[in-house]
Structures are given as C-alpha cells and as structure tokens.
Design a protein around this motif. Structure first.
Motif, PDB file in Angstrom:
ATOM      1  N   ILE A  72      10.931  -0.432   8.312  1.00 50.94           N
ATOM      2  CA  ILE A  72       9.736   0.173   7.729  1.00 50.94           C
ATOM      3  C   ILE A  72       9.724   0.125   6.202  1.00 50.94           C
ATOM      4  CG2 ILE A  72       9.126   1.660   9.658  1.00 50.94           C
ATOM      5  CD1 ILE A  72      10.711   3.919   8.378  1.00 50.94           C
ATOM      6  N   PHE A  73      10.613  -0.666   5.609  1.00 53.10           N
ATOM      7  CA  PHE A  73      10.489  -0.940   4.185  1.00 53.10           C
ATOM      8  C   PHE A  73       9.723  -2.255   4.033  1.00 53.10           C
ATOM      9  CE2 PHE A  73      14.562   1.625   4.158  1.00 53.10           C
ATOM     10  CZ  PHE A  73      13.955   2.774   3.668  1.00 53.10           C
ATOM     11  N   SER A  74       9.341  -2.581   2.814  1.00 49.17           N
ATOM     12  CA  SER A  74       8.482  -3.755   2.623  1.00 49.17           C
ATOM     13  C   SER A  74       9.136  -5.003   3.219  1.00 49.17           C
ATOM     14  CB  SER A  74       8.201  -3.971   1.131  1.00 49.17           C
ATOM     15  OG  SER A  74       9.388  -4.324   0.451  1.00 49.17           O
ATOM     16  N   LEU A  88       0.823  -1.216   0.000  1.00 52.95           N
ATOM     17  CA  LEU A  88       0.000   0.000   0.000  1.00 52.95           C
ATOM     18  C   LEU A  88       0.857   1.267   0.000  1.00 52.95           C
ATOM     19  CD1 LEU A  88      -2.862  -1.003   2.479  1.00 52.95           C
ATOM     20  CD2 LEU A  88      -2.952  -0.870  -0.015  1.00 52.95           C
ATOM     21  N   GLN A  89       2.183   1.087  -0.183  1.00 55.58           N
ATOM     22  CA  GLN A  89       3.066   2.262  -0.132  1.00 55.58           C
ATOM     23  C   GLN A  89       2.694   3.333  -1.155  1.00 55.58           C
ATOM     24  OE1 GLN A  89       6.228  -0.574  -0.187  1.00 55.58           O
ATOM     25  NE2 GLN A  89       7.557   0.766   1.003  1.00 55.58           N
ATOM     26  N   THR A  90       2.359   2.903  -2.385  1.00 54.15           N
ATOM     27  CA  THR A  90       2.073   3.921  -3.410  1.00 54.15           C
ATOM     28  C   THR A  90       0.838   4.743  -3.037  1.00 54.15           C
ATOM     29  OG1 THR A  90       1.134   2.096  -4.689  1.00 54.15           O
ATOM     30  CG2 THR A  90       3.245   2.940  -5.416  1.00 54.15           C
ATOM     31  N   PRO A 113      16.365  -5.143  -5.201  1.00 47.33           N
ATOM     32  CA  PRO A 113      15.567  -4.921  -6.412  1.00 47.33           C
ATOM     33  C   PRO A 113      14.551  -3.783  -6.294  1.00 47.33           C
ATOM     34  CG  PRO A 113      14.882  -6.926  -5.288  1.00 47.33           C
ATOM     35  CD  PRO A 113      16.109  -6.456  -4.590  1.00 47.33           C
ATOM     36  N   SER A 114      14.171  -3.417  -5.059  1.00 43.59           N
ATOM     37  CA  SER A 114      13.169  -2.352  -4.921  1.00 43.59           C
ATOM     38  C   SER A 114      13.789  -0.983  -4.671  1.00 43.59           C
ATOM     39  CB  SER A 114      12.171  -2.703  -3.807  1.00 43.59           C
ATOM     40  OG  SER A 114      12.837  -2.811  -2.578  1.00 43.59           O
ATOM     41  N   ALA A 115      15.129  -0.881  -4.831  1.00 45.35           N
ATOM     42  CA  ALA A 115      15.821   0.392  -4.540  1.00 45.35           C
ATOM     43  C   ALA A 115      15.251   1.561  -5.347  1.00 45.35           C
ATOM     44  CB  ALA A 115      17.319   0.243  -4.826  1.00 45.35           C
TER      45      ALA A 115
HETATM   46  O1  LIG Z   1      10.907  -2.401  -0.461  1.00 44.96           O
HETATM   47  C1  LIG Z   1      10.189  -1.402  -0.376  1.00 44.96           C
HETATM   48  O2  LIG Z   1       9.907  -0.888   0.710  1.00 44.96           O
HETATM   49  C2  LIG Z   1       9.648  -0.818  -1.630  1.00 44.96           C
HETATM   50  C3  LIG Z   1       8.671  -1.736  -2.279  1.00 44.96           C
HETATM   51  C4  LIG Z   1       8.216  -1.139  -3.589  1.00 44.96           C
HETATM   52  C5  LIG Z   1       6.992  -1.810  -4.138  1.00 44.96           C
HETATM   53  C6  LIG Z   1       6.663  -1.239  -5.497  1.00 44.96           C
HETATM   54  S1  LIG Z   1       6.068   0.418  -5.391  1.00 44.96           S
HETATM   55  C7  LIG Z   1       5.388   0.370  -6.981  1.00 44.96           C
HETATM   56  C8  LIG Z   1       4.847  -1.017  -7.156  1.00 44.96           C
HETATM   57  N1  LIG Z   1       3.502  -1.109  -6.640  1.00 44.96           N
HETATM   58  C9  LIG Z   1       3.396  -1.970  -5.649  1.00 44.96           C
HETATM   59  O3  LIG Z   1       2.331  -2.235  -5.037  1.00 44.96           O
HETATM   60  N2  LIG Z   1       4.577  -2.528  -5.397  1.00 44.96           N
HETATM   61  C10 LIG Z   1       5.605  -1.997  -6.254  1.00 44.96           C
END
Ligand SMILES: O=C(O)CCCC[C@@H]1SC[C@@H]2NC(=O)N[C@@H]21
Length: 217
Positions: free
Chosen positions: A90-92, A56-58, A104-106
């Motif tokens: 607090i990152f995924s 739900l970050q976006t 990979p999510s950098a």
């Molecule tokens: O590791 C993290 O904290 C970042 C995770 C990023 C997830 C990306 S954001 C855009 C895309 N939409 C999502 O729901 N997940 C990816």
C-alpha cells in the motif's frame, strides 16, 4: 461552560473535548487508513529519476487530519503505516515492508503521520475559533494550516529522506521536492473543500456539541 472547555467553545456552542473512541471513531480510522492506502495506488505518476512519484497520498493524508482531528488522524496514519510495514502493498508503486524506510520516499512516508496529526490539531483550533465567522475565513485558515503542515512535515522530511537515502545534497533534494508543489497545493485546496463539506454535512464529525458531552454521566 464545562470544566475543560475553552472560552471560545462556550461562546460558540462547540466543544473540543472528546472522550474515549467509540465504534464510529474506530470505523472512521479504518476508512481513512483505507483511503490513504487506495490513494497510493491510483494515478501514481513517475517524475525525476529517484522513484518518488506524484500520487494522491497527500490529498488523502491532509483530508484525514482535516476531517478527523489529531488523535484519530494519528491512529489512521499509524494503522496505514503499520499495515504497509507489515507487508501490505500500500505504498506507492505497490511497495511494502520496512525496506521503504531505506528508500528515497522514506521521509515523505514518515512525514504523512506527523502532517496529518499537525493539520488535525490546527483544524480543531480553526473550527472552534471561526464558528461565528465567515466560511471564507475558515477555508483560508484551513488551507494555511494544510500548507504549513505539509511544507514542514511532508516536504521537510521528504527532502531529508532524499538527502539521507538517495545521497543528494540539500539543493538537489530541494529541487527534486519542488516539482511536487503545484500538485500538492491543488490537492490541499481539494482536501480543504472536501473537509468543509464533510463538516457541514456531519457537524459532529470533529467537534462534538457541548450538550452531547454534558449529557454523558
Ligand atoms: O512511497 C510512498 O508511498 C510515498 C510516496 C511519496 C510521494 C511524495 S508525497 C509529497 C509529494 N507529492 C506527491 O504527489 N508525491 C510526493
């Protein structure tokens, strides 16, 4: 019209000028940083084999820009990133530390900061210029602003991050990112709806009334 106001703001009675942040601004920055942190932890759905989940970050990131505007959104996302890099999980997936920048999510993580700032800036422009127009036009333009910001910064940098850190070629990274689009479009619709409700309930949340700015010595 005050010296720094745009002509549109003089006509609509709204000012885009804000002075120094007060305690409310600092509180909002902290609250929205916490919202983004919480959004990383709930409902993370693993997809693909790369370790970049649906989260739900976006929703929280775009809502931060849409609600707070560019400066405070930059501060809120900056605070979130700093706390995560410093070790708060607090990152995924509850990850933390500077090591995420090698994962990979950098690109997505860096993209959050830029996307929230960009959509915040576009929100100020849209709100000021649609003050006398229909709510529907405002909603459509804010949705467009959210989509452009997230495509350019979140998805653009997300693809780049997977190319660099996961060693994918462009087409593979593009396809790996494409899977997130349906969910992110829905999250942008939700973010705009929530932001519009917030701005209706709290008209001074982003665009301070001219009379408030003028009353200040
Ligand atoms: O590791 C993290 O904290 C970042 C995770 C990023 C997830 C990306 S954001 C855009 C895309 N939409 C999502 O729901 N997940 C990816």
């Amino acid at each position: 019209m005050t010296q720094t106001d745009h002509p549109a703001t003089a006509k609509t009675g709204l000012s885009r000028r804000r002075s120094r942040w007060n305690a409310t601004d600092l509180g909002l920055i902290a609250v929205f940083a916490a919202l983004v942190a919480g959004s990383a932890l709930i409902a993370a759905i693993p997809v693909g084999g790369l370790g970049v989940p649906i989260t739900l970050q976006t929703l929280a990131v775009m809502l931060t820009g849409l609600a707070l505007g560019p400066g405070r959104a930059f501060a809120a996302l900056g605070l979130y990133l700093l706390l995560g890099f410093a070790g708060l999980p607090i990152f995924s997936g509850g990850r933390s530390g500077l090591g995420v920048l090698a994962g990979p999510s950098a690109g997505y993580i860096v993209g959050f900061l830029l996307a929230a700032t960009a959509v915040g800036w576009l929100t100020v422009v849209v709100l000021a210029r649609t003050a006398t127009r229909t709510g529907k036009l405002r909603a459509v333009l804010l949705f467009a602003a959210a989509m452009v910001s997230s495509i350019v910064f979140i998805h653009g940098l997300g693809i780049l991050g997977m190319m660099v850190n996961a060693k994918l070629d462009f087409s593979k990274a593009f396809l790996a990112d494409l899977v997130f689009y349906p969910g992110d479009i829905i999250k942008n619709v939700l973010a705009v709806s929530i932001a519009l409700a917030l701005h209706k309930a709290f008209p001074d949340l982003l665009l301070r009334r001219v009379r408030t700015a003028d009353a200040r010595p």
